[in-house]
Design an enzyme around this catalytic site. Structure first.
Site, PDB file in Angstrom:
ATOM      1  N   ALA A 188      14.283 -17.980  12.171  1.00 17.50           N
ATOM      2  CA  ALA A 188      15.081 -18.565  11.075  1.00 17.50           C
ATOM      3  C   ALA A 188      15.574 -19.978  11.367  1.00 17.50           C
ATOM      4  O   ALA A 188      16.341 -20.526  10.570  1.00 17.50           O
ATOM      5  CB  ALA A 188      16.257 -17.677  10.683  1.00 17.50           C
ATOM      6  N   ALA A 189      15.140 -20.581  12.462  1.00 17.37           N
ATOM      7  CA  ALA A 189      15.549 -21.972  12.712  1.00 17.37           C
ATOM      8  C   ALA A 189      15.005 -22.895  11.635  1.00 17.37           C
ATOM      9  O   ALA A 189      15.737 -23.749  11.106  1.00 17.37           O
ATOM     10  CB  ALA A 189      15.069 -22.418  14.091  1.00 17.37           C
ATOM     11  N   GLY A 190      13.726 -22.732  11.286  1.00 16.97           N
ATOM     12  CA  GLY A 190      13.149 -23.558  10.233  1.00 16.97           C
ATOM     13  C   GLY A 190      13.781 -23.298   8.882  1.00 16.97           C
ATOM     14  O   GLY A 190      14.006 -24.226   8.096  1.00 16.97           O
ATOM     15  N   ASP A 191      14.084 -22.033   8.589  1.00 15.05           N
ATOM     16  CA  ASP A 191      14.736 -21.706   7.320  1.00 15.05           C
ATOM     17  C   ASP A 191      16.152 -22.273   7.267  1.00 15.05           C
ATOM     18  O   ASP A 191      16.603 -22.735   6.215  1.00 15.05           O
ATOM     19  CB  ASP A 191      14.780 -20.194   7.131  1.00 15.05           C
TER      20      ASP A 191
END
Length: 302
Positions: free
Chosen positions: A244-247
């Protein structure tokens, strides 16, 4: 307002010593079930970063459906346009190694039947932003983008999971966000020889008139707009996992744009959110809130 049209999943996550190779079985000690899905994650990230957010998508009527929506409900994301269908709720099967790297398999389930028709019933304007990913059918994303552009709003596409976008969808996009792998897939699909994300996003800006943004993991982010390059280093954090880093980056970036920040300010806030997400386990449980993001921006960029 930010309207997210995208996937809603349940994430089944296990910690492993190392990620498996082809045909290999690796054992994990246990697993956890977390709400996830790129659409839901980015909706929550934008909401926690301070934006008003509506999510359009679909879940099943099974036991995972309500669980997948729990944190979105708690944080005040508008879920009135989420359909409940006679299909299994989408699921992601995630393995994370000791360094925080991951492998993910996604089963679409109800996401494969998600429709954007709710956009027709919403009072959209030029102040609104549509946020898209690639875990729902592209034809549905294309319809959603057309509806937002007809209202005069902006459209952001996060090209994740990696895949070639259709020319019709690219023509409706204002901002394209990729990671390093997605940038390479994009360049190959367009027949471009460039292999570096910096060069690929520069060409998106120069030839397509898009704001091109490439997230570079621990190396930060690069963005191009109207021939101007923005390059930011990532804050130093202790990585637990990168799920979820990119999200988190994408949702917080969109929230900053909706709040009136320019590209540089939005990149700072997206980068801070993505970095903070790496410090905690899980997808939605790791997504940071506005106060944390502001504090890290203040420490890192000012």
């Amino acid at each position: 307002m930010i309207v997210v049209f995208g996937s809603i999943n349940i994430d089944l996550v296990t910690q492993v010593e190392r990620l498996p190779g082809a045909g290999e079985t690796v054992l994990g000690p246990d697993y956890a079930a977390h709400p996830g899905g790129k659409g839901a994650n980015q909706a929550l990230a934008a909401r926690r970063a301070g934006a008003a957010v509506a999510l359009i998508g679909a879940t099943g009527r099974d036991g995972f459906g309500e669980t997948a929506l729990l944190l979105l409900t708690a944080d005040g994301v508008d879920l009135s346009h989420v359909a409940r269908l006679d299909a299994p709720t989408g699921a992601a099967f995630i393995a994370i190694d000791r360094q925080g790297a991951n492998q993910i398999i996604v089963a679409a389930g109800a996401n494969a039947k998600a429709e954007p028709h709710a956009l027709r019933r919403m009072s959209l304007s030029s102040d609104d932003i549509l946020l898209l990913q690639r875990e729902v059918p592209e034809e549905a994303c294309l319809e959603a983008a057309r509806l937002m552009k007809q209202a005069g709003g902006r459209v952001i596409l996060n090209l994740a999971p990696a895949g070639p976008p259709s020319p019709a969808l690219l023509a409706l996009i204002d901002i394209l966000i990729v990671n390093e792998h997605e940038a390479l897939v994009l360049a190959q699909s367009l027949g471009w020889p460039e292999r570096e994300p910096d060069a690929i996003t520069q060409r998106l800006d120069a030839e397509r008139g898009l704001i091109g943004i490439a997230t570079l993991g621990a190396a930060g982010v690069v963005g191009w707009q109207s021939g101007v390059r923005r390059r930011l280093e990532a804050p130093q954090v202790t990585v637990v996992d990168t799920v979820a880093a990119g999200d988190s980056f994408t949702g917080a970036f969109a929230a900053a744009l909706a709040a009136g920040y320019g590209l540089s300010g939005a990149l700072q806030r997206g980068l801070a959110a993505g970095s903070l997400a790496c410090t905690r386990a899980g997808a939605q449980p790791s997504i940071p809130r506005a106060a944390e993001i502001a504090a890290l921006v203040g420490q890192s960029f000012l």
